[in-house]
Motif scaffolding. Structure first.
Motif, PDB file in Angstrom:
ATOM      1  N   ILE A  59      10.732  -2.189 141.706  1.00  0.00           N
ATOM      2  CA  ILE A  59      11.152  -1.451 142.908  1.00  0.00           C
ATOM      3  C   ILE A  59      10.058  -0.474 143.314  1.00  0.00           C
ATOM      4  CG2 ILE A  59      12.796   0.265 143.786  1.00  0.00           C
ATOM      5  CD1 ILE A  59      14.919  -1.018 141.934  1.00  0.00           C
ATOM      6  N   HIS A  88       7.054  -2.273 144.764  1.00  0.00           N
ATOM      7  CA  HIS A  88       7.314  -2.735 146.123  1.00  0.00           C
ATOM      8  C   HIS A  88       7.169  -1.598 147.131  1.00  0.00           C
ATOM      9  CE1 HIS A  88       9.827  -3.335 149.685  1.00  0.00           C
ATOM     10  NE2 HIS A  88       9.373  -4.574 149.629  1.00  0.00           N
ATOM     11  N   ASP A  89       7.759  -0.456 146.780  1.00  0.00           N
ATOM     12  CA  ASP A  89       7.736   0.660 147.725  1.00  0.00           C
ATOM     13  C   ASP A  89       6.349   1.281 147.856  1.00  0.00           C
ATOM     14  OD1 ASP A  89      10.343   0.045 148.010  1.00  0.00           O
ATOM     15  OD2 ASP A  89      11.161   1.891 147.149  1.00  0.00           O
ATOM     16  N   SER A 119      21.081  -2.718 143.989  1.00  0.00           N
ATOM     17  CA  SER A 119      19.622  -2.581 144.085  1.00  0.00           C
ATOM     18  C   SER A 119      19.252  -1.488 145.088  1.00  0.00           C
ATOM     19  CB  SER A 119      18.977  -3.913 144.469  1.00  0.00           C
ATOM     20  OG  SER A 119      19.470  -4.368 145.712  1.00  0.00           O
ATOM     21  N   GLY A 120      20.038  -1.356 146.141  1.00  0.00           N
ATOM     22  CA  GLY A 120      19.775  -0.305 147.130  1.00  0.00           C
ATOM     23  C   GLY A 120      20.038   1.079 146.562  1.00  0.00           C
ATOM     24  N   GLY A 177      17.353   1.775 144.160  1.00  0.00           N
ATOM     25  CA  GLY A 177      16.111   1.951 144.900  1.00  0.00           C
ATOM     26  C   GLY A 177      15.962   3.367 145.439  1.00  0.00           C
ATOM     27  N   ARG A 204      14.073  -5.472 146.692  1.00  0.00           N
ATOM     28  CA  ARG A 204      13.570  -4.506 147.678  1.00  0.00           C
ATOM     29  C   ARG A 204      13.012  -5.236 148.891  1.00  0.00           C
ATOM     30  NH1 ARG A 204      15.666   0.190 148.031  1.00  0.00           N
ATOM     31  NH2 ARG A 204      13.885   1.577 148.346  1.00  0.00           N
ATOM     32  N   SER A 231      15.957  -6.641 150.791  1.00  0.00           N
ATOM     33  CA  SER A 231      16.965  -5.616 151.117  1.00  0.00           C
ATOM     34  C   SER A 231      18.331  -5.851 150.479  1.00  0.00           C
ATOM     35  CB  SER A 231      17.170  -5.479 152.631  1.00  0.00           C
ATOM     36  OG  SER A 231      15.965  -5.522 153.319  1.00  0.00           O
TER      37      SER A 231
END
Lengths: 146, 140
Positions: free
Chosen positions: A137, A140-141, B34-35, B38, B96, B99
């Motif tokens: 994550i 990716h960001d 995951s969101g 994240g 990610r 989404s």
């Protein structure tokens, strides 16, 4: 963008805790926390395990009427507004991301929710999965800052 | 895996469904794991308090399961930690990029009839089936 609020009302915390615990229990009761169950579902050429279908059916039996009812509401019961996902287009990123996620899911039989619940097993391999997931994550960001 | 029935699968699914509906109708939030995770990795994107509480509660759900149901938490793993590390990396990056994961697209997205989520769900299930099948073919 979500509103920055320093403190959550107690009612909100109650809902978040209830929902989180229920979600974790649901993944355990349905055995979706077990990678062997998930891989059994993906094993379409061998001895197929349909468990995941029943879990999805159970979840959607409640979620479809719930989310459709929300369309009649002006705002949620305990907050200001519905935070809806902003993207509407079927773009390449969506497909590419879903393919990548599917590859990782197919390799281990673990997706994000179950990985966190399975941490309770204290197995180092689950820890490896979760640490790597956080790294993925983060990576990716870093590469695609939006 | 003895003593398991599809009733368990369906009722576990109902519990997950109730959890997502509670979050959406009360707080207007999509329960996409995951969101939610994240947003913890990238705290600048918004408040982290509710995310942390949700993730901890999710883990508590698994922790109290054995005493409530009188069974061990069913987690069976095969293979080395390297496999799980690689899989985790791809899952983190992919969710990610796309989404969402099984919860955000597969449950919440499908429930609100989102075309993006329908496409994503079909795509990641197909990709997972192909991956698992290829792994089986090459490892026996």
């Amino acid at each position: 963008m979500e509103k920055q609020n320093s403190s959550l009302p107690f009612s909100n915390i109650l809902v978040i805790v209830a929902s989180g615990v229920l979600f974790g229990l649901g993944l355990s009761v349905s055995e979706m926390v077990n990678p062997v169950r998930v891989l059994g579902f993906l094993n379409v050429l061998g001895s197929w395990d349909p468990t995941l279908i029943f879990v999805m059916a159970g979840a959607l039996t409640v979620a479809v009427p719930g989310f459709q009812y929300a369309k009649l509401m002006h705002k949620p019961f305990l907050s200001i507004e519905f935070s809806m996902p902003g993207k509407k287009d079927l773009d390449k990123k969506l497909i590419l991301g879903a393919v990548l996620f599917g590859i990782g899911w197919g390799l281990a039989g673990i997706c994000p929710g179950p990985s966190l619940v399975a941490l309770n097993s204290l197995d180092v391999r689950v820890v490896a999965f979760v640490v790597a997931m956080l790294a993925g994550i983060f990576l990716h960001d870093r590469i695609f800052p939006d | 895996m003895t003593g398991f029935s599809f009733i368990n699968a369906f009722s576990g699914g109902i519990m997950i469904g109730i959890a997502t509906v509670l979050m959406f109708l009360c707080l207007g939030k999509i329960t996409g794991i995951s969101g939610i995770v994240g947003g913890l990795v990238k705290p600048a994107s918004g408040p982290v308090g509710w995310r942390l509480i949700f993730i901890l509660s999710l883990m508590v759900g698994g922790a109290v399961y054995p005493s409530l149901w009188g069974r061990d938490l069913p987690v069976e793993l095969n293979g080395s930690w390297v496999l799980y590390f690689v899989a985790g990396l791809i899952v983190g990056f992919g969710t990610r990029t796309g989404s969402g994961c099984t919860s955000g697209h597969g449950i919440c997205g499908l429930a609100r009839f989102s075309p993006r989520s329908m496409v994503a769900t079909v795509t990641f299930i197909l990709a997972a089936v192909v991956t698992h099948t290829l792994v089986n073919v090459f490892t026996g």
